[in-house]
Motif scaffolding. Structure first.
Motif, mmCIF file in Angstrom:
data_model
loop_
_atom_site.group_PDB
_atom_site.id
_atom_site.type_symbol
_atom_site.label_atom_id
_atom_site.label_comp_id
_atom_site.label_asym_id
_atom_site.label_seq_id
_atom_site.Cartn_x
_atom_site.Cartn_y
_atom_site.Cartn_z
ATOM 1 N N VAL A 246 -46.011 -29.352 -31.004
ATOM 2 C CA VAL A 246 -45.187 -29.382 -29.801
ATOM 3 C C VAL A 246 -43.728 -29.538 -30.201
ATOM 4 N N PHE A 247 -42.887 -28.660 -29.653
ATOM 5 C CA PHE A 247 -41.440 -28.739 -29.844
ATOM 6 C C PHE A 247 -40.810 -28.989 -28.477
ATOM 7 N N THR A 248 -39.813 -29.838 -28.449
ATOM 8 C CA THR A 248 -39.106 -30.105 -27.190
ATOM 9 C C THR A 248 -37.604 -30.011 -27.411
ATOM 10 N N PHE A 249 -36.886 -29.736 -26.336
ATOM 11 C CA PHE A 249 -35.427 -29.670 -26.418
ATOM 12 C C PHE A 249 -34.856 -29.774 -25.009
ATOM 13 N N GLY A 250 -33.568 -30.100 -24.946
ATOM 14 C CA GLY A 250 -32.903 -30.266 -23.657
ATOM 15 C C GLY A 250 -32.567 -31.721 -23.388
ATOM 16 N N ALA A 251 -32.612 -32.114 -22.120
ATOM 17 C CA ALA A 251 -32.252 -33.470 -21.713
ATOM 18 C C ALA A 251 -33.283 -34.477 -22.221
ATOM 19 N N GLY A 252 -32.791 -35.569 -22.770
ATOM 20 C CA GLY A 252 -33.692 -36.594 -23.306
ATOM 21 C C GLY A 252 -33.397 -37.974 -22.762
ATOM 22 N N GLY A 253 -32.657 -38.053 -21.665
ATOM 23 C CA GLY A 253 -32.197 -39.348 -21.151
ATOM 24 C C GLY A 253 -33.296 -40.302 -20.788
ATOM 25 N N TYR A 254 -34.470 -39.795 -20.437
ATOM 26 C CA TYR A 254 -35.591 -40.668 -20.074
ATOM 27 C C TYR A 254 -36.636 -40.747 -21.186
ATOM 28 N N GLY A 255 -36.357 -40.105 -22.306
ATOM 29 C CA GLY A 255 -37.343 -40.081 -23.392
ATOM 30 C C GLY A 255 -38.326 -38.938 -23.266
ATOM 31 N N GLN A 256 -38.064 -37.991 -22.358
ATOM 32 C CA GLN A 256 -39.016 -36.907 -22.091
ATOM 33 C C GLN A 256 -39.190 -35.927 -23.245
ATOM 34 N N LEU A 257 -38.345 -36.056 -24.279
ATOM 35 C CA LEU A 257 -38.502 -35.191 -25.455
ATOM 36 C C LEU A 257 -39.438 -35.797 -26.493
ATOM 37 N N GLY A 258 -39.681 -37.085 -26.391
ATOM 38 C CA GLY A 258 -40.654 -37.725 -27.280
ATOM 39 C C GLY A 258 -40.174 -37.981 -28.679
ATOM 40 N N HIS A 259 -38.834 -38.086 -28.885
ATOM 41 C CA HIS A 259 -38.291 -38.255 -30.231
ATOM 42 C C HIS A 259 -37.811 -39.676 -30.491
ATOM 43 N N ASN A 260 -38.286 -40.627 -29.697
ATOM 44 C CA ASN A 260 -37.909 -42.041 -29.858
ATOM 45 C C ASN A 260 -36.404 -42.235 -29.680
ATOM 46 N N SER A 261 -35.819 -41.453 -28.785
ATOM 47 C CA SER A 261 -34.411 -41.598 -28.457
ATOM 48 C C SER A 261 -34.185 -41.025 -27.071
ATOM 49 N N SER A 262 -33.027 -41.299 -26.537
ATOM 50 C CA SER A 262 -32.704 -40.788 -25.204
ATOM 51 C C SER A 262 -31.586 -39.748 -25.261
ATOM 52 N N ARG A 263 -31.319 -39.239 -26.458
ATOM 53 C CA ARG A 263 -30.256 -38.243 -26.570
ATOM 54 C C ARG A 263 -30.812 -36.840 -26.324
ATOM 55 N N ASN A 264 -29.908 -35.953 -25.977
ATOM 56 C CA ASN A 264 -30.275 -34.556 -25.754
ATOM 57 C C ASN A 264 -30.473 -33.840 -27.083
ATOM 58 N N GLU A 265 -31.310 -32.836 -27.069
ATOM 59 C CA GLU A 265 -31.533 -31.997 -28.251
ATOM 60 C C GLU A 265 -31.166 -30.559 -27.891
ATOM 61 N N LEU A 266 -30.225 -29.979 -28.645
ATOM 62 C CA LEU A 266 -29.757 -28.628 -28.332
ATOM 63 C C LEU A 266 -30.620 -27.539 -28.963
ATOM 64 N N LYS A 267 -31.445 -27.924 -29.928
ATOM 65 C CA LYS A 267 -32.365 -26.985 -30.568
ATOM 66 C C LYS A 267 -33.774 -27.554 -30.545
ATOM 67 N N PRO A 268 -34.791 -26.708 -30.599
ATOM 68 C CA PRO A 268 -36.168 -27.202 -30.605
ATOM 69 C C PRO A 268 -36.407 -28.163 -31.758
ATOM 70 N N ARG A 269 -37.055 -29.273 -31.430
ATOM 71 C CA ARG A 269 -37.353 -30.283 -32.439
ATOM 72 C C ARG A 269 -38.821 -30.668 -32.331
ATOM 73 N N LEU A 270 -39.482 -30.700 -33.465
ATOM 74 C CA LEU A 270 -40.901 -31.036 -33.500
ATOM 75 C C LEU A 270 -41.117 -32.475 -33.049
ATOM 76 N N VAL A 271 -42.081 -32.683 -32.153
ATOM 77 C CA VAL A 271 -42.440 -34.041 -31.730
ATOM 78 C C VAL A 271 -43.306 -34.633 -32.838
ATOM 79 N N ALA A 272 -42.670 -35.445 -33.670
ATOM 80 C CA ALA A 272 -43.329 -35.944 -34.884
ATOM 81 C C ALA A 272 -44.543 -36.804 -34.577
ATOM 82 N N GLU A 273 -44.498 -37.564 -33.467
ATOM 83 C CA GLU A 273 -45.610 -38.451 -33.124
ATOM 84 C C GLU A 273 -46.889 -37.675 -32.810
ATOM 85 N N LEU A 274 -46.758 -36.398 -32.491
ATOM 86 C CA LEU A 274 -47.932 -35.585 -32.162
ATOM 87 C C LEU A 274 -48.371 -34.712 -33.328
ATOM 88 N N LEU A 275 -47.666 -34.831 -34.446
ATOM 89 C CA LEU A 275 -47.999 -34.014 -35.606
ATOM 90 C C LEU A 275 -49.356 -34.439 -36.156
#
Length: 1005
Positions: A246-275
């Motif tokens: 699973v890759f996520t990107f975009g708004a991360g203010g609520y943690g919806q990207l799953g990257h253990n942060s609330s910052r936005n991601e401008l490029k697709p980033r692998l959700v490491a916890e689901l690896l």
């Protein structure tokens, strides 16, 4: 079937009996087939096609939703999706209806049929907040609604489109799925290419920026990741790959990207916890994300949980994926927790809600491929079952249905491009500008099979003709170019000349209409194509070129000429691809020998009848084919070159003189003096050389001797004009500024004159010179030829595996100037840029560019200008570099046995004693003396283009009474050796050696 839901609105609000937020997936006695939950409104589609809409009531005092029946006359609804203020309904027949407002008092709501899509079978629909998408069975994507941020992908205007428009930028792409976020849109192709457009304030397009996009863009960082599904939130996006990542990107203010942060991601980033857990389904709500793993039955949730939508019995945000509690029960309230992996069928995410559809029956879970297929219908593409059904059909009544199926697939570039995919090892997911992703063997077998069924084959041809006429000039990616390489397999099997001509014309026109960058991408695909298939395409166009040429020669019409040139243009482009790929196939595969034969025949008839005007049209046609040199072999190009000379002579001003008197002892100075005072027009006349204090009329032989002597003088180190490379014995231009005269311009004129007068002139130039004259950039290979030592060093640098070895070389982006010993920078600030393993290719390219281009720019330009002045016949541009070099330089591949076979005789025959003696003496000569004999006979020891097989000369009886008192003599113009009748082999040997020695000392033939 049951549903477990949680989040902003309790399921009891919908009037359904619930316990622990689980309720039976039934409405009355009907099983629910599809469900959509967005913005507090629930739409339920029953298996029988009936649809129920639960709307929030107008009165705040009312806490329950009102159930209303969606009435679509005569239609059974298959899918429903909702936006903020509208709902789309897709019927089983592929019609799309839209409901724009809620909360009406009537018990029944009647959505409107969207007229622009009427009659177009739609297979997928998607809703953003205020925009909609629809994908048709033939692969067309439509959009409508609000376009504030470009979410419609069809215009930069911030408008509202009330009716759907075709998104032409994705024309030809075989789309697998579409999805819409708050104000952005995404489409995924069958081979995993992800396209995004619309609002990008938080990076939800995955393009590495926050700039809104008004047309589809490829998410490059997801290429070859095997994307099979995408889900959009309000301002974020989740991607699922076939491998379960699973890759996520975009708004991360609520943690919806799953990257253990609330910052936005401008490029697709692998959700490491689901690896490592191999996710099988994903779903995005407005600000939260769900990921389901079918093998373990775990549902991972992350993002906004303020309304309880994460299912963890908490109301807080979650920055990483954590397993949610799933209180699944039977209709009797019994827990199913221990059977979850086999029960869950589908997950959904609404705005602030989450849902799971599950069953009491085990083995109901589905794989990721099944998930993608069950959620969305696919566009019409070929598969083995469909093909076999067509072929095995014996029922005439079913032919109309088969005809419709063929028409849908083969009238659509998207459907054709989505068929025949190379599925072994997921090869089609690797589609790129150098990888087609198509199983060409399957293409060949399909056309072979259907050819056995004439009615199928005819329908395929008819549909392909329609499709070719509608191809876009700017396909967005390589997937959309597959059709250009699939159709030739059909053409190859055609028997009717009309069909071959028409389909080839349509295909050629489509290729030529491609924009420059897309044509380059097409060429890249051709380069990467298997040699056997590439050869097939070339042979197809070669065959069609022959047919078109013969038809044009029979009837000179604008239509025929235009068609011929269009076909030849494609063949020439294939030829260029072949050159760029290092000659995948032999050049004779491109030759159209009928052109050369027609030219020879036409020339002979002109000479016999002395009436060039009668053959004006065919002659002009043949001359116009100079733009397609690939169709000519070397002989044909030389014929065209000679024709160019003949035309130049016709245009020559009467009385024009090109006489060159020279002294042997000052041949270079005399030549320069002659050239400096000649106007360009004088060069159109044949060169006439006269050696001072010598008798003789120049019929070609004296000119040849002049070029042999002047190039030898010009290229000596003593002349100090060119730079000499000892290890290759070749010459090149010194760096600009080393000389200030016109020597390079004059040297270019001499080289051009040699070509124009068809004389051999061994300049000792490398092939790089002729590449540059033909606008081809030299490469490291040319560096190897000019300076083997430097070439080996540069190649060694590229081949070095260890960083520390490269570092110890202490190289930077500079080169020592040969003019004054100063340091020349290869790039800006090159002295401060060390050469590393990462930039060594750039260094080598810059080094080669400096030697062949940058440092000699002016000197070469002077030479090139002089060359074109010396050879006014523009036909020289037909030759490739190695051919041009061979014509000017000649070669040193000697075959003395062949020379004897090619000899002709006057006054002697092959059995004459003197002839036998001559060849006995000749073959006893040393190699050097044999080459001296060649120069004695022709004026040069170089073999003209074509080699010894094309080299002929005549031995003539000198006819003197006391012939043994005379030396052998030669007429270099006519290649005639006058041979007296010697009484013995020894006498012949002595006389011949004396003649050659005399020629070497005094330069007299």
């Amino acid at each position: 079937m049951y549903c477990c839901c949680w989040g902003e609105t309790d399921c009891a609000d919908f009037g359904l009996t619930a316990k622990d937020q689980c309720f039976p997936l039934l409405y009355g006695k009907e099983i629910i087939y599809e469900i959509s939950f967005q913005n507090g409104n629930l739409v339920i589609v029953l298996r029988n096609g009936k649809t129920i809409l639960f709307e929030e009531q107008e009165s705040l005092a009312q806490q329950r939703h009102k159930a209303k029946v969606v009435a679509v006359k005569g239609e059974s609804i298959h899918t429903a999706v909702s936006g903020e203020s509208h709902v789309l309904f897709l019927t089983r027949a592929g019609e799309v209806y839209e409901l724009m407002c809620f909360a009406k008092k009537s018990e029944t709501v009647c959505p409107r049929l969207i007229p622009n899509l009427q009659g177009i079978p739609i297979i997928q629909i998607a809703c953003g907040r205020h925009h909609s998408l629809a994908l048709s069975q033939d692969g067309k994507l439509f959009s409508w609604g609000l376009n504030t941020f470009g979410q419609l992908g069809i215009t930069k205007k911030k408008v509202v489109l009330s009716s759907p428009r075709h998104l032409v930028n994705l024309e030809g792409v075989p789309l697998a799925q579409i999805s819409a976020g708050g104000a952005h849109s995404i489409a995924v192709s069958l081979s995993g290419t992800v396209f995004t457009w619309g609002r990008n304030n938080a990076g939800q397009l995955g393009l590495g920026s926050t700039e809104d996009k008004y047309s589809p863009n490829i998410v490059r960082s997801l290429e070859q990741k095997k994307t099979i599904f995408v889900s959009c939130g309000e301002e974020h996006t989740a991607i699922l790959t076939k491998d379960g990542m699973v890759f996520t990107f975009g708004a991360g203010g609520y943690g919806q990207l799953g990257h253990n942060s609330s910052r936005n991601e401008l490029k697709p980033r692998l959700v490491a916890e689901l690896l490592g857990v191999q996710v099988s389904q994903i779903a995005c709500g407005w600000y939260h994300t769900l990921a389901y793993v079918c093998t373990t039955g775990k549902l991972y949730t992350f993002g906004c949980g303020l309304q309880g939508q994460l299912g963890n019995r908490k109301r807080c945000n979650q920055l990483v994926p954590l397993s949610a509690e799933l209180p699944l029960t039977t209709k009797n309230g019994e827990s199913l927790s221990d059977k979850i992996p086999n029960l869950i069928k589908r997950i959904h995410a609404g705005g602030n809600q989450s849902m799971i559809i599950y069953s009491e029956v085990e083995n109901c879970s589905i794989s990721e491929d099944q998930f993608a297929n069950s959620m969305n219908k696919r566009i019409a593409i070929l598969n083995d079952g469909t093909v076999q059904k067509w072929i095995n059909n014996t029922d005439n009544k079913k032919r109309m249905k088969i005809k419709r199926e063929i028409g849908i697939i083969f009238s659509s570039a998207s459907c054709v491009n989505g068929s025949f995919l190379e599925t072994s090892n997921d090869q089609h997911f690797k589609t790129s500008p150098v990888e087609l992703g198509v199983d060409m063997s399957a293409v060949y077998l399909f056309f072979e099979k259907v050819k056995q069924r004439p009615y199928i084959f005819e329908e395929v041809k008819t549909s392909v003709k329609k499709m070719l006429a509608s191809l876009t000039d700017s396909p967005i990616c390589a997937e959309a170019l597959r059709v250009y390489l699939i159709v030739p397999e059909l053409i190859r099997l055609l028997d009717e000349e009309y069909d071959i001509s028409l389909l080839t014309d349509l295909l050629s026109n489509a290729i030529l209409n491609l924009k420059k960058d897309k044509r380059k991408m097409f060429a890249s695909l051709l380069t990467a194509f298997p040699t056997s298939f590439f050869k097939m395409f070339v042979n197809l166009y070669q065959r069609v070129s022959k047919q078109c040429f013969q038809k044009t020669m029979e009837k000179y019409s604008e239509k025929n000429i235009k068609q011929l040139k269009m076909i030849l243009h494609i063949l020439q482009s294939f030829y260029q691809v072949n050159l760029d790929a290092g000659l995948k196939i032999q050049e004779q595969n491109f030759y159209v020998p009928e052109v050369t034969r027609a030219f020879k025949d036409l020339r002979d008839r002109c000479l016999q009848l002395r009436n060039w005007e009668e053959f004006k049209n065919p002659m002009l046609l043949l001359l116009s084919l100079k733009d397609f040199p690939c169709i000519f072999d070397m002989e044909g190009k030389l014929e065209m070159f000679e024709l160019g000379n003949a035309i130049a002579l016709q245009k020559m001003i009467p009385g024009m003189d090109n006489s060159l008197p020279v002294r042997r002892e000052n041949i270079l100075q005399d030549a320069f003096h002659f050239l400096r005072r000649r106007s360009p027009n004088n060069f159109q006349a044949p060169l006439q050389v006269y050696f001072s204090r010598e008798q003789g009329v120049d019929q070609g032989g004296l000119s040849q001797e002049f070029f042999t002597l002047v190039t030898k003088e010009l290229c000596t180190p003593e002349a100090n004009i060119f730079k000499h490379y000892e290890d290759s014995r070749l010459i090149w231009f010194p760096e600009d500024g080393s000389r200030t005269g016109d020597e390079y311009h004059l040297a270019g004129e001499i080289c051009g004159l040699a070509l124009y007068n068809r004389c051999v002139a061994d300049f000792h130039f490398p092939l790089a010179l002729y590449k540059k004259l033909l606008n081809i950039r030299p490469t490291l290979e040319d560096m190897h030829e000019l300076s083997p030592t430097e070439g080996r060093c540069l190649q060694g640098l590229l081949d070095e595996d260890y960083d520390d070895v490269i570092d110890r070389l202490m190289l930077d982006f500079t080169k020592l100037s040969t003019n004054d010993g100063s340091v020349a920078e290869l790039i800006p600030d090159g002295e401060a840029t060390p050469v590393t393993r990462h930039n060594r290719k750039q260094y080598v390219d810059a080094y080669v560019d400096y030697v062949f281009n940058t440092s000699v720019k002016k000197n070469f330009e002077d030479f090139a200008y002089g060359f074109k002045k010396g050879c006014s016949n523009v036909m020289w541009a037909m030759f490739v570099p190695v051919e041009l070099m061979a014509i000017i330089h000649g070669n040193t591949v000697y075959d003395w046995e062949q020379l004897e076979k090619n000899a002709k005789y006057i006054g002697y025959d092959v059995s004459s004693e003197v002839i036998k003696n001559f060849w006995t003496v000749f073959h006893d000569l040393s190699e050097e003396m044999k080459k001296r004999f060649l120069a004695f006979l022709t004026g040069t020891d170089r073999i003209p283009v074509g080699g010894m097989e094309k080299f002929t000369f005549t031995i003539c009886n000198q006819g003197f009474l006391y012939s043994d008192l005379f030396y052998p003599s030669a007429n270099t113009c006519a290649r005639i050796l006058y041979l007296p009748c010697y009484s013995s082999i020894e006498a012949l040997r002595i006389r011949l050696q004396h003649a050659l020695q005399f020629f070497e000392e005094f330069g007299l033939a």
